[in-house]
Design a protein around this motif. Structure first.
Motif, short mmCIF file in Angstrom:
data_model
loop_
_atom_site.label_atom_id
_atom_site.label_comp_id
_atom_site.label_asym_id
_atom_site.label_seq_id
_atom_site.Cartn_x
_atom_site.Cartn_y
_atom_site.Cartn_z
N CYS A 281 0.83 -1.20 0.00
CA CYS A 281 0.00 0.00 0.00
C CYS A 281 0.87 1.25 0.00
CB CYS A 281 -0.96 -0.01 1.19
SG CYS A 281 -0.12 0.12 2.78
N VAL A 282 0.24 2.39 0.15
CA VAL A 282 0.93 3.68 0.17
C VAL A 282 0.59 4.41 1.47
CG1 VAL A 282 0.91 5.99 -0.85
CG2 VAL A 282 1.20 3.99 -2.30
N ASN A 283 1.61 4.92 2.13
CA ASN A 283 1.44 5.69 3.37
C ASN A 283 0.65 4.92 4.42
OD1 ASN A 283 2.87 7.76 2.11
ND2 ASN A 283 1.01 8.76 1.37
N GLY A 284 0.84 3.61 4.44
CA GLY A 284 0.27 2.77 5.47
C GLY A 284 -1.20 2.49 5.36
N ALA A 285 -1.82 2.75 4.19
CA ALA A 285 -3.27 2.61 4.11
C ALA A 285 -3.72 2.18 2.72
CB ALA A 285 -3.94 3.94 4.48
N PHE A 286 -4.87 1.54 2.69
CA PHE A 286 -5.66 1.29 1.48
C PHE A 286 -6.95 2.09 1.60
CE2 PHE A 286 -3.35 -2.89 1.30
CZ PHE A 286 -2.82 -2.75 0.03
N PRO A 287 -7.55 2.52 0.49
CA PRO A 287 -7.02 2.48 -0.87
C PRO A 287 -5.95 3.54 -1.09
CG PRO A 287 -9.11 3.63 -0.88
CD PRO A 287 -8.91 3.12 0.53
N LEU A 288 -5.21 3.40 -2.19
CA LEU A 288 -4.22 4.40 -2.54
C LEU A 288 -4.90 5.69 -2.97
CD1 LEU A 288 -2.59 1.71 -2.62
CD2 LEU A 288 -1.30 2.70 -4.53
N PRO A 289 -4.22 6.83 -2.82
CA PRO A 289 -4.83 8.09 -3.27
C PRO A 289 -5.00 8.11 -4.78
CG PRO A 289 -2.53 8.42 -2.64
CD PRO A 289 -2.90 7.02 -2.22
N VAL A 290 -6.16 8.58 -5.23
CA VAL A 290 -6.40 8.79 -6.66
C VAL A 290 -5.58 10.00 -7.09
CG1 VAL A 290 -8.12 9.34 -8.42
CG2 VAL A 290 -8.69 7.76 -6.55
N VAL A 291 -4.88 9.89 -8.21
CA VAL A 291 -4.05 10.97 -8.71
C VAL A 291 -4.83 11.71 -9.80
CG1 VAL A 291 -1.85 11.61 -9.77
CG2 VAL A 291 -1.97 9.66 -8.18
N GLU A 292 -4.96 13.03 -9.63
CA GLU A 292 -5.72 13.84 -10.58
C GLU A 292 -4.86 15.02 -11.02
OE1 GLU A 292 -9.35 13.62 -7.63
OE2 GLU A 292 -10.02 14.33 -9.60
N ALA A 293 -4.90 15.31 -12.33
CA ALA A 293 -4.10 16.40 -12.88
C ALA A 293 -4.74 16.85 -14.17
CB ALA A 293 -2.66 15.94 -13.10
N GLU A 294 -4.08 17.80 -14.84
CA GLU A 294 -4.52 18.29 -16.14
C GLU A 294 -3.38 18.18 -17.15
OE1 GLU A 294 -6.06 22.22 -15.97
OE2 GLU A 294 -7.90 21.64 -14.92
N VAL A 295 -3.75 18.11 -18.42
CA VAL A 295 -2.75 18.15 -19.48
C VAL A 295 -1.89 19.40 -19.30
CG1 VAL A 295 -2.44 18.49 -21.96
CG2 VAL A 295 -4.06 16.81 -21.14
N GLY A 296 -0.59 19.23 -19.44
CA GLY A 296 0.33 20.34 -19.25
C GLY A 296 0.95 20.38 -17.88
N ASP A 297 0.34 19.70 -16.90
CA ASP A 297 0.95 19.59 -15.58
C ASP A 297 2.16 18.66 -15.63
OD1 ASP A 297 -1.11 21.15 -14.62
OD2 ASP A 297 -2.20 19.50 -13.68
N THR A 298 2.96 18.72 -14.60
CA THR A 298 4.04 17.75 -14.40
C THR A 298 3.72 16.94 -13.16
OG1 THR A 298 5.73 19.13 -15.45
CG2 THR A 298 6.49 17.44 -13.93
N GLU B 236 1.40 14.85 -21.11
CA GLU B 236 1.13 15.31 -22.47
C GLU B 236 -0.12 14.66 -23.05
OE1 GLU B 236 4.80 14.17 -24.26
OE2 GLU B 236 5.89 15.94 -23.51
N GLN B 237 -0.73 13.74 -22.34
CA GLN B 237 -1.96 13.07 -22.78
C GLN B 237 -3.06 13.32 -21.75
OE1 GLN B 237 0.96 9.51 -23.07
NE2 GLN B 237 -1.02 8.74 -23.72
N SER B 238 -4.28 13.44 -22.23
CA SER B 238 -5.43 13.48 -21.33
C SER B 238 -6.12 12.13 -21.36
CB SER B 238 -6.40 14.58 -21.74
OG SER B 238 -6.95 14.31 -23.02
N GLY B 239 -6.97 11.90 -20.37
CA GLY B 239 -7.73 10.66 -20.36
C GLY B 239 -7.66 9.92 -19.05
#
Length: 620
Positions: free
Chosen positions: A117-134, A186-189
Motif C-alpha cells: 500500500c501507500v502511506n500505510g493505508a488502502f485504498p491508494l490516493p487517486v491521482v488527478e491532474a490536467e494536461v500540461g501539468d508535471t 502530455e496526454q489526457s484521459g
C-alpha cells in the motif's frame, strides 16, 4: 490539488491554517506513517512565498497562488476547492508516497494477507491532474524488496527511463531509499499507476490516474469514477510456485477473489445521484488481476467517448466490458423525470475461472438515485456483451496504417523438461537480463541493433525508427490474454478465429476513410487472434506483456527495442536512475550479461518451452 505545504500570513484570515501539515520541518522531512523516524527530505524545490509577490487578490479578496509556485498533494491535507485548483495552471502535481506493507482483508469476507500500500493505508490516493501539468511521484520504499511504479498508458516520450520496469528501463527502487518520477503530462484521459516489480500490482499497489483536458469537447455536468479490482486471499509470492509447479494441486481456485470498487467492498456500492436532464461522465478503470467485468445502468444508454486514454468517435451501447488494465469513459444522460430510481450493475466474471455458486461470478448492484425513495426499478435482465472494437473509430482522422513489417506472436503456455509450466510468446519465457535493456541500448554502439545484445530470454525485437509495425497476436491457447504495449497506443485493424481456414470469419477495418480504434491493451479470447499496428516513433525499450498478473509473472513478456540508434539523442537518463542501479550493484553498461561483446553469458539462457506436456510424459 490538495493543499499548501507552507503557512502564509495571507492565508490566516481565510481560516486556511489547517491546510498546513502542522509543524512542517524546514528541511521538508516527512514523518513515516506509524512511526517517529523521518524519511529523508525530498527535493521539493519550494520557494519561500512573499506576500507582495506571490499572491494576487480577486474581487472577493481571495488570494490566488501564482502558477509558478509548487502545490503539494499529501494525503493528510484538506482538499482545496475546485475553483482554487482551476486557477492554477501548468502545475507540479506532487505525490509523496511511502510504499509499505499492510496485512488486511480490505473489509472482505476472507482471510487477511500482506498487501502493498501507500502511506500505510488502502485504498491508494487517486491521482488527478490536467494536461500540461508535471506529475512528480516522490517515492520512499519501506518494503524489503525493490519496488517501482508504472504510469499505465502514458507514452513517456523522451522519458523511457520513468516507465517503471526493473531491468528494462531502470533497476527498481532499493529498500530504504527514495526515488522521484517526474513526468510531464502530455496526454489526457483515464489511466492508472501500478507497481511493476514482483507483481506488486497483484498485492494492491494500484490506483487511478485521471488527466483532464480543459478543452475536452464533451460536456459533463458531473463525473463519477469506478475503479474495480479483485482482491485474492494469497500474495503473488504464495501463488507463484503453485502456478508453475509440475503437478499443481487440485483446487487452485478454491479461494476465489472478491471485488473492490474504489477501494471498498463491492457489496457496499455507493449510489449515483442523477438530476433530470443532466449529463454525467463515468470513468471505468479495470485494475483487475484476472477477471473481466461489465458495467451497465438499467434503461440508460452509455455513450463511449474514450478508450484507454484515446478519444473516440461517440459510440452508444447498453453495456461496457473491460479486461484487466483497460479503461473506458462513457457519457450518460439522465432521464427527463425524477419519478423513478434505477440500478447500475457491475458484474465480475470470467469463463476461464471456475464458477463457485454464490461467490463467483458475482454481480454488484448500486442505486442511480433520482429521488429520496429507496425503491428502484427491477430489471428483467442485465445486459452483457463484448465491445465491437472493429466497429468503433478513434477521433483522430487517421486511416489504418500500412505495415512495414509484421511480427507473429503466439501467446501460449509451455513446459520445461521437469514439466513446470510457464507462459510465453512463441515458446520463449521471459527472464530479466543482468543489465537493464535501456543501458544496453545506450552503451553497446553498433551492437545495439542486434536482438542478441539484450539476451535470449528478453525475447527482444529491435524496431527501426518510424517504421509501422504489425503484430499478429495469436491465441490458440486454452486461456484468454489481455495484451498491453508500453509506450504506445495501437490501432486494432482485424479480429478473427484461429481455426478459420477460409478467411470467411476475418473481421477487418476498411483501408481508407476509416479511423481504427486505438488503445493500449487488447483482449484476445482463447481460439481468437487480433491484428494491431503502431508506428515506432518513440525511441526507448518498451515491454509488451499479458496483463493477467499470473501470466506476466510466469513469463508472457517481450521487449521492443525501438530505434536504438536514436535513443542517445532522445534520452538523457537522470543520475538518480543510475544511482539506484549502483546502490544495488547492478551494472549500467554492456549487453545483457554486462559484456562489451556479443557473448551474453552470464545472462539467463533457457531452452525453448515444449508446447505439449504429453510429449514430456512420453519421453520420460
Amino acid at each position: 490539488m490538495l493543499g499548501l505545504i507552507r503557512k502564509h500570513p495571507s492565508l490566516t484570515s481565510l481560516n486556511l491554517w489547517e491546510l498546513t501539515l502542522g509543524d512542517v520541518q524546514e528541511d521538508m522531512s516527512i514523518p513515516e506513517p506509524g512511526g517517529d523516524r523521518l524519511i529523508e527530505p525530498f527535493d521539493t524545490n519550494i520557494k519561500k512565498l512573499e506576500p507582495a509577490d506571490d499572491f494576487e487578490e480577486t474581487g472577493s479578496g481571495i488570494p490566488i497562488l501564482v502558477a509558478k509556485y509548487l502545490l503539494l498533494k499529501i494525503p493528510t491535507l484538506v482538499k482545496l476547492s475546485t475553483m482554487w485548483a482551476a486557477l492554477v495552471d501548468a502545475r507540479r502535481v506532487v505525490e509523496n508516497w511511502d510504499i509499505t506493507y499492510l496485512t488486511t482483508n480490505r473489509g472482505l469476507p476472507q482471510q487477511a494477507k500482506r498487501g502493498v500500500c501507500v502511506n500505510g493505508a488502502f485504498p491508494l490516493p487517486v491521482v488527478e491532474a490536467e494536461v500540461g501539468d508535471t506529475l512528480v511521484l516522490n517515492v520512499h520504499n519501506s518494503l524489503d524488496v525493490h519496488t517501482s511504479l508504472h504510469a499505465h498508458g502514458l507514452h513517456l516520450r523522451g522519458r523511457n527511463y520513468y516507465d517503471g520496469v526493473p531491468f528494462t528501463t531502470e533497476c527498481g527502487i532499493a529498500p530504504g531509499t527514495n526515488f522521484t518520477y517526474e513526468i510531464p503530462l502530455e496526454q489526457s484521459g483515464t489511466y492508472w499507476i501500478h507497481g511493476h516489480s514482483s507483481e506488486q500490482n497483484y498485492d494492491g499497489l494500484r490506483t487511478p490516474l485521471i488527466i483532464r483536458d480543459p478543452k475536452d469537447p464533451h460536456h459533463a455536468d458531473a463525473e463519477y469514477l469506478f475503479a474495480v479490482e479483485d482482491w485474492w486471499p494469497n500474495t503473488f509470492q504464495e501463488i507463484y510456485p503453485i502456478l508453475t509447479a509440475a503437478n499443481p494441486p487440485v483446487g487452485l481456485f478454491d479461494k476465489p477473489p472478491h471485488a473492490l470498487i474504489n477501494g471498498v467492498n463491492a457489496n457496499l456500492t455507493a449510489p449515483l445521484s442523477f438530476v433530470p436532464g443532466k449529463t454525467y461522465r463515468i470513468r471505468l478503470v479495470s485494475m483487475m488481476s484476472l477477471p473481466l467485468w461489465e458495467f451497465a445502468i438499467d434503461d440508460h444508454q452509455l455513450q463511449i467517448i474514450e478508450v484507454d486514454g484515446t478519444p473516440t468517435q461517440p459510440s452508444t451501447v447498453d453495456v461496457v466490458r473491460l479486461a484487466p488494465a483497460q479503461r473506458i469513459s462513457v457519457l450518460v444522460t439522465a432521464k427527463a423525470s425524477a419519478a423513478e430510481n434505477y440500478q447500475y450493475h457491475i458484474a465480475m466474471f470470467g469463463d476461464y475461472l471456475p464458477a463457485i455458486p454464490g461467490i463467483f461470478p458475482s454481480v454488484y448492484n448500486g442505486t442511480v438515485a433520482y429521488n429520496a425513495s429507496p425503491a428502484t426499478r427491477v430489471p428483467a435482465s442485465i445486459p452483457t456483451g463484448f465491445l465491437d472494437e472493429i466497429g468503433m473509430q478513434s477521433r483522430a482522422a487517421e486511416n489504418a496504417l500500412m505495415p512495414d513489417r509484421s511480427i507473429f506472436l503466439n501467446t501460449t503456455v509451455g513446459f520445461m523438461a521437469d514439466r513446470s509450466a510457464f507462459e510465453s510468446f512463441n515458446l520463449i519465457t521471459y527472464r530479466a537480463p543482468l543489465v537493464p535493456a535501456i543501458f544496453s541500448a545506450l552503451t553497446t554502439g553498433d551492437m545495439a541493433i542486434n536482438p542478441a545484445t539484450y539476451g535470449p530470454q528478453t525475447n527482444s525485437h529491435v524496431l527501426r525508427h518510424n517504421e509501422v509495425v504489425e503484430l499478429l497476436l495469436w491465441n490458440a491457447d486454452t486461456l484468454p490474454h489481455p495484451l498491453h504495449l508500453h509506450g504506445h497506443s495501437f490501432q486494432i485493424v482485424e479480429r478473427g478465429f484461429t481455426n478459420d481456414t477460409t478467411g470467411a470469419l476475418r473481421n477487418r477495418v476498411p483501408r481508407v476513410g476509416y479511423s481504427p480504434l486505438q488503445r493500449d491493451t487488447v483482449f484476445v479470447p482463447k481460439g481468437e487472434y487480433a491484428v494491431v499496428r503502431f508506428r515506432a516513433d518513440n525511441p526507448g525499450v518498451w515491454l509488451m506483456h499479458c496483463h493477467f498478473d499470473w501470466h506476466m509473472g510466469m513469463g508472457m513478456v517481450l521487449a521492443f527495442v525501438e530505434a536504438p540508434d536514436q535513443m542517445a539523442r532522445v534520452l538523457a537518463v537522470p543520475q538518480s536512475v543510475v544511482d539506484q542501479c549502483r546502490s544495488q550493484g547492478i551494472p549500467t553498461s554492456g549487453n545483457a550479461g554486462g559484456n562489451n561483446a556479443y557473448q551474453f553469458s552470464p545472462a539467463p539462457v533457457l531452452p525453448y518451452l515444449t508446447a505439449n506436456i504429453t510429449r514430456l510424459r512420453n519421453s520420460s
